[in-house]
Scaffold this active site. Structure first.
Site, PDB file in Angstrom:
ATOM      1  N   HIS A   1       0.848  -1.338   0.105  1.00 10.74           N
ATOM      2  CA  HIS A   1       0.035   0.160   0.009  1.00 10.74           C
ATOM      3  C   HIS A   1       1.009   1.255  -0.041  1.00 10.74           C
ATOM      4  CE1 HIS A   1      -3.950  -1.924   0.976  1.00 10.74           C
ATOM      5  NE2 HIS A   1      -3.013  -2.786   1.497  1.00 10.74           N
TER       6      HIS A   1
ATOM      7  N   ASN B   1     -10.186  -2.686   2.539  1.00  9.03           N
ATOM      8  CA  ASN B   1      -9.868  -2.738   1.216  1.00  9.03           C
ATOM      9  C   ASN B   1     -11.386  -2.475   0.365  1.00  9.03           C
ATOM     10  OD1 ASN B   1      -7.158  -3.258   1.111  1.00  9.03           O
ATOM     11  ND2 ASN B   1      -7.133  -5.570   1.008  1.00  9.03           N
TER      12      ASN B   1
ATOM     13  N   PHE C   1       1.224 -14.260   4.711  1.00  6.59           N
ATOM     14  CA  PHE C   1       1.322 -12.783   4.052  1.00  6.59           C
ATOM     15  C   PHE C   1       2.682 -12.499   3.294  1.00  6.59           C
ATOM     16  CE2 PHE C   1       1.279  -8.102   4.589  1.00  6.59           C
ATOM     17  CZ  PHE C   1       0.001  -7.735   3.537  1.00  6.59           C
TER      18      PHE C   1
HETATM   19 FE1  HDD Z   1      -2.609  -4.833   5.391  1.00  5.95          FE
HETATM   20  C1  HDD Z   1      -1.085  -2.022   5.112  1.00  5.95           C
HETATM   21  C2  HDD Z   1      -5.532  -3.467   4.461  1.00  5.95           C
HETATM   22  C3  HDD Z   1      -3.975  -8.107   5.377  1.00  5.95           C
HETATM   23  C4  HDD Z   1       0.174  -6.179   6.906  1.00  5.95           C
HETATM   24  N1  HDD Z   1      -3.142  -3.196   4.821  1.00  5.95           N
HETATM   25  C5  HDD Z   1      -2.435  -1.945   4.856  1.00  5.95           C
HETATM   26  C6  HDD Z   1      -3.146  -0.867   4.335  1.00  5.95           C
HETATM   27  C7  HDD Z   1      -4.621  -1.301   4.087  1.00  5.95           C
HETATM   28  C8  HDD Z   1      -4.388  -2.677   4.240  1.00  5.95           C
HETATM   29  C9  HDD Z   1      -5.607  -0.552   3.670  1.00  5.95           C
HETATM   30  C10 HDD Z   1      -2.604   0.854   4.086  1.00  5.95           C
HETATM   31  C11 HDD Z   1      -2.759   1.356   5.191  1.00  5.95           C
HETATM   32  C12 HDD Z   1      -2.437   2.838   5.057  1.00  5.95           C
HETATM   33  O1  HDD Z   1      -3.200   3.452   4.062  1.00  5.95           O
HETATM   34  O2  HDD Z   1      -1.612   3.235   5.546  1.00  5.95           O
HETATM   35  N2  HDD Z   1      -4.371  -5.716   5.140  1.00  5.95           N
HETATM   36  C13 HDD Z   1      -5.346  -4.790   4.474  1.00  5.95           C
HETATM   37  C14 HDD Z   1      -6.546  -5.729   4.448  1.00  5.95           C
HETATM   38  C15 HDD Z   1      -6.171  -7.151   4.620  1.00  5.95           C
HETATM   39  C16 HDD Z   1      -4.684  -6.911   4.935  1.00  5.95           C
HETATM   40  C17 HDD Z   1      -8.054  -5.276   4.047  1.00  5.95           C
HETATM   41  C18 HDD Z   1      -6.913  -8.391   4.840  1.00  5.95           C
HETATM   42  C19 HDD Z   1      -8.116  -8.541   5.397  1.00  5.95           C
HETATM   43  N3  HDD Z   1      -1.956  -6.561   6.099  1.00  5.95           N
HETATM   44  C20 HDD Z   1      -2.768  -7.838   5.922  1.00  5.95           C
HETATM   45  C21 HDD Z   1      -2.014  -8.740   6.437  1.00  5.95           C
HETATM   46  C22 HDD Z   1      -0.782  -8.452   7.035  1.00  5.95           C
HETATM   47  C23 HDD Z   1      -0.711  -6.977   6.662  1.00  5.95           C
HETATM   48  C24 HDD Z   1      -2.432 -10.420   6.440  1.00  5.95           C
HETATM   49  C25 HDD Z   1       0.087  -9.178   7.764  1.00  5.95           C
HETATM   50  C26 HDD Z   1      -0.014 -10.077   8.632  1.00  5.95           C
HETATM   51  N4  HDD Z   1      -0.772  -4.177   5.989  1.00  5.95           N
HETATM   52  C27 HDD Z   1       0.296  -4.951   6.546  1.00  5.95           C
HETATM   53  C28 HDD Z   1       1.270  -3.736   6.987  1.00  5.95           C
HETATM   54  C29 HDD Z   1       1.022  -2.596   6.155  1.00  5.95           C
HETATM   55  C30 HDD Z   1      -0.390  -2.735   5.532  1.00  5.95           C
HETATM   56  C31 HDD Z   1       2.654  -4.550   6.540  1.00  5.95           C
HETATM   57  C32 HDD Z   1       2.123  -1.989   5.482  1.00  5.95           C
HETATM   58  C33 HDD Z   1       2.024  -0.399   5.876  1.00  5.95           C
HETATM   59  C34 HDD Z   1       1.503  -0.439   7.009  1.00  5.95           C
HETATM   60  O3  HDD Z   1       0.902  -1.643   7.347  1.00  5.95           O
HETATM   61  O4  HDD Z   1       1.236   0.638   7.597  1.00  5.95           O
HETATM   62  O5  HDD Z   1       1.631  -3.750   8.187  1.00  5.95           O
END
Ligand code: HDD
Length: 714
Positions: free
Chosen positions: A80, A153, A166
């Site tokens: 993202h 999402n 993931f």
């Molecule tokens: Fe995630 C960012 C949505 C599964 C780990 N995720 C991130 C963002 C969104 C989502 C919208 C951007 C937030 C922003 O604008 O700063 N992610 C989802 C949705 C998921 C999902 C709807 C499933 C239902 N994500 C998911 C899993 C993991 C992560 C299973 C890890 C186990 N996601 C992350 C992260 C991020 C992230 C690595 C990257 C940047 C951040 O968090 O701040 O922690």
């Protein structure tokens, strides 16, 4: 207090906006200084030993300026990374106290400030907006009881069921590690290799190949919390809940050819669209929807509500619209706000709680953890954009970038030195994790109730309209067609697609050059699993509302001699319905109409393209139309709009442009008299025919006219 332009419509009534004001820097009328506040009167020449001599180390202004520049970049989000944000507010329609004690959901008089960040998933920070990808829809509610982050999402399911996968999934979809190709695209070997080997991806992959993955606008897409959460009321009674966002402008998409062209012509298409809409006072609005489910029904619907690869069809549990989100202010500074905002799924307030969904559980760890690297230490919650409006008091201490200054000598609990402060919250107000009996072996195993990977993928496909199905198959043919290794293409068809739909698998097999699949004897679904509906019309975008042209962009193509009165009339009518009409001409110099009017084009055939608009209009006027016919870029406007199934309004002589564009054989015949709007091509025999504007408005509201799509090759 000084405010942005939009603030006339959006006074800083929001608590969050007021809280941000002390941090806003307003340079107007101020003197240039160093970071230490020392006035600087020369910043274009470094301090040198003689005008042609070497630069001196003593030049603290140069060193500070350079040091700050050298360290401007922080790590982008690991997923993202590309996104756009906006401020706004949320207000619940009526109290939901029956279900939750969360103040922002029980007090209809409360306007809760929010910050929303929309994003793509796979591309890096500078990648294009209109790539085929999931869109993030993350909302931070600054509630009186602390921050609640709904990190969702625009697709209601996910690729995997357990968060431990993931890193594997993300590695496979990101550019490949040896050559860092391709950027922001899922059309490559490693993603499809993963998909072919991990069948739980099947349902989400169907969504990713659907029109949902190429939205027209962030303002025109749904949002989903994806997981099943819990709402808990003041008596401790819980309900399972699925969160939805429903855009009031409806859900609309681009077509793939258009999306690809936009990636080059305007890589900031969605960012610009969001920004411009808010600047113009067209504030994006979404209703919060809830599907509420009694806790005991967790397995009632033929699948496990803890499995994030499943939807709960709206036909089984309707979505109740409970409140409205309005985005009414652009950020003042992209980095300080949109880049530094840190969402965390674990940020919940009293009245909202988690479930044991193993994907959600992993997320509870990951978001807090990732910010440590991205934002350089544990104090990121003190950054202005992340700081709650609720008071914060605790014994957390020190770390890089600490901003607040704790004043108490007591930095531990319990204490007497600080009079016992801060006190513990009253248990009825403080957050309490809902008690849940958990009994089981320590075990690395997937629950059997998560076993069915295909029946909802089939349900999704069957719920789409025919044109949507065709787009999905074309997307599969494109994406899998780009996979270099034949064995991966074959595995996707033979291990995944055939389990979803035999016809789709057969068509894709032919398109990507692998042997045709054999029909399956018995569908590979677990005994426990069944779809309780054959189709779910709510899953199709095309079944959504198609009744408004608000904020749609129409290009009016003109050259000298155009029908001026007609343009004025059509424009007035469309603008009264909320659309914008931009005049596009040969140059930015004034164009004269046949009836003595003058128009100054906003864009030219060189600086604009049909993909930047929702609809194209060419007024009549023989001289103007003849001139347009001789400009290939103007003809391209008409041709592309036709191919992308966009509404076209061609009045009088302008009808002939379809011939010049080489698409008239695909269009219905022009009307001999009066007006006709078949297939979204609105034409009139003469200029200014009655009903022309209304037919055009109807065609724009319908968004796209799929009847124009050429049938697939035999
Ligand atoms: Fe995630 C960012 C949505 C599964 C780990 N995720 C991130 C963002 C969104 C989502 C919208 C951007 C937030 C922003 O604008 O700063 N992610 C989802 C949705 C998921 C999902 C709807 C499933 C239902 N994500 C998911 C899993 C993991 C992560 C299973 C890890 C186990 N996601 C992350 C992260 C991020 C992230 C690595 C990257 C940047 C951040 O968090 O701040 O922690």
């Amino acid at each position: 207090m000084r405010l942005r332009k939009t603030s006339a419509k959006n006074p800083p009534t929001s608590l969050k906006s007021q809280a941000l004001e002390p941090y806003r820097m307003h340079p107007e009328g101020q003197t240039l200084t160093t970071d230490q506040g020392i006035p600087i009167s020369e910043t274009d020449n470094s301090l040198k030993a003689g005008v042609r001599g070497p630069t001196l180390l003593e030049d603290f202004h140069f060193r500070e300026k350079m040091m700050r520049f050298d360290h401007e970049r922080i790590p982008e989000r690991v997923v993202h990374a590309r996104g756009s944000g906006a401020h706004g507010y949320f207000q619940v329609y009526k109290s939901l106290e029956k279900y939750t004690q969360a103040r922002f959901l029980t007090d209809p008089s409360l306007r809760t400030p929010v910050f929303v960040r929309f994003s793509t998933v796979g591309g890096s920070r500078g990648s294009a907006d209109t790539v085929r990808d999931v869109r993030g829809f993350a909302t931070k509610f600054y509630t009186p009881e602390g921050n609640f982050d709904l990190v969702g999402n625009n697709i209601p399911v996910f690729f995997i069921q357990d968060g431990i996968k993931f890193p594997d999934f993300v590695h496979s979809v990101k550019p490949e590690p040896h050559n860092e190709i391709p950027q922001a695209s899922s059309a490559h070997d490693s993603l499809w290799d993963f998909v072919s080997l991990v069948p739980e991806t099947a349902h989400m992959v169907m969504w990713l190949m659907s029109d949902r993955a190429i939205p027209r606008s962030y303002r025109m897409m749904e949002g989903f919390g994806v997981h099943t959460f819990r709402l808990v009321n003041a008596e401790g009674k819980a309900h399972l809940v699925k969160f939805h966002w429903k855009p009031l402008l409806g859900t609309h998409s681009l077509v793939w050819d258009e999306a690809q062209k936009l990636s080059g012509i305007d890589p900031d298409f969605h960012r610009r669209d969001l920004w411009d809409a808010i600047e113009a006072g067209n504030f994006p609005e979404y209703e919060l929807g809830l599907q509420l489910i009694p806790e005991e029904d967790v397995l009632k619907y033929g699948f496990d509500l803890l499995d994030a690869t499943k939807v709960l069809p709206e036909e089984l549990v309707p979505v109740q619209r409970v409140g409205k989100l309005t985005l009414d202010r652009n950020p003042d500074n992209f980095f300080a706000e949109t880049e530094q905002v840190a969402f965390c799924v674990a940020n919940v307030v009293p009245g909202i709680d988690f479930t044991n969904d193993p994907l959600l559980q992993a997320r509870l760890f990951s978001y807090l953890d990732t910010q440590l690297t991205r934002l350089g230490g544990p104090n990121f919650a003190e950054l202005p954009i992340n700081k709650p409006v609720a008071p914060v008091h605790n014994h957390q201490q020190d770390g890089f970038g600490r901003q607040t200054i704790p004043t108490s000598r007591a930095n531990y609990h319990p204490n007497s030195l600080g009079g016992g402060c801060p006190f513990l919250a009253n248990p009825r107000q403080g957050f309490t994790h809902r008690q849940e009996r958990v009994d089981g072996h320590k075990i690395r195993q997937r629950s059997e109730s998560f076993n069915d990977h295909f029946s909802q993928a089939t349900l999704f496909y069957k719920s789409l309209t025919k044109p949507e199905q065709e787009h999905l198959v074309a997307a599969l043919e494109f994406e899998i067609g780009k996979v270099e290794r034949a064995e991966i293409r074959e595995r996707v068809v033979h291990q995944v697609l055939v389990n979803i739909d035999f016809d789709v698998a057969t068509r894709v097999a032919r398109a990507v050059g692998v042997p045709p699949p054999k029909p399956l004897k018995a569908p590979k679904v677990s005994k426990r699993s069944r779809n309780m509906v054959d189709t779910s019309p709510a899953l199709s975008i095309e079944h959504g509302p198609r009744d408004s042209i608000k904020t749609r962009k129409v290009a009016a193509l003109v050259a000298d001699g155009f029908a001026g009165k007609e343009l004025a009339h059509v424009r007035k009518r469309l603008e009264a319905l909320g659309a914008t009409v931009e005049v596009v001409g040969p140059t930015l110099s004034p164009v004269k109409s046949g009836d003595g009017q003058e128009e100054v084009p906003l864009k030219t055939f060189l600086t604009a393209s049909s993909v930047m608009y929702d609809a194209i209009y060419v007024p009549g006027g023989a001289k103007s139309v003849e001139a347009l016919k001789r400009v290939p870029l103007a003809v391209d406007f008409v041709r592309e709009a036709f191919i992308h199934c966009k509404p076209l309004a061609l009045s009088g002589e302008a009808s002939a442009l379809l011939d010049t564009a080489g698409v008239s054989q695909l269009a219905p015949p022009p009307p001999a008299k009066g007006v006709d709007g078949a297939m979204g091509v609105v034409r009139s025999a003469k200029t200014e025919t009655k009903g022309f504007s209304q037919l055009f408005a109807d065609a724009i509201a319908a968004h796209r006219h799929w009847a124009r799509e050429a049938p697939p090759p035999a």
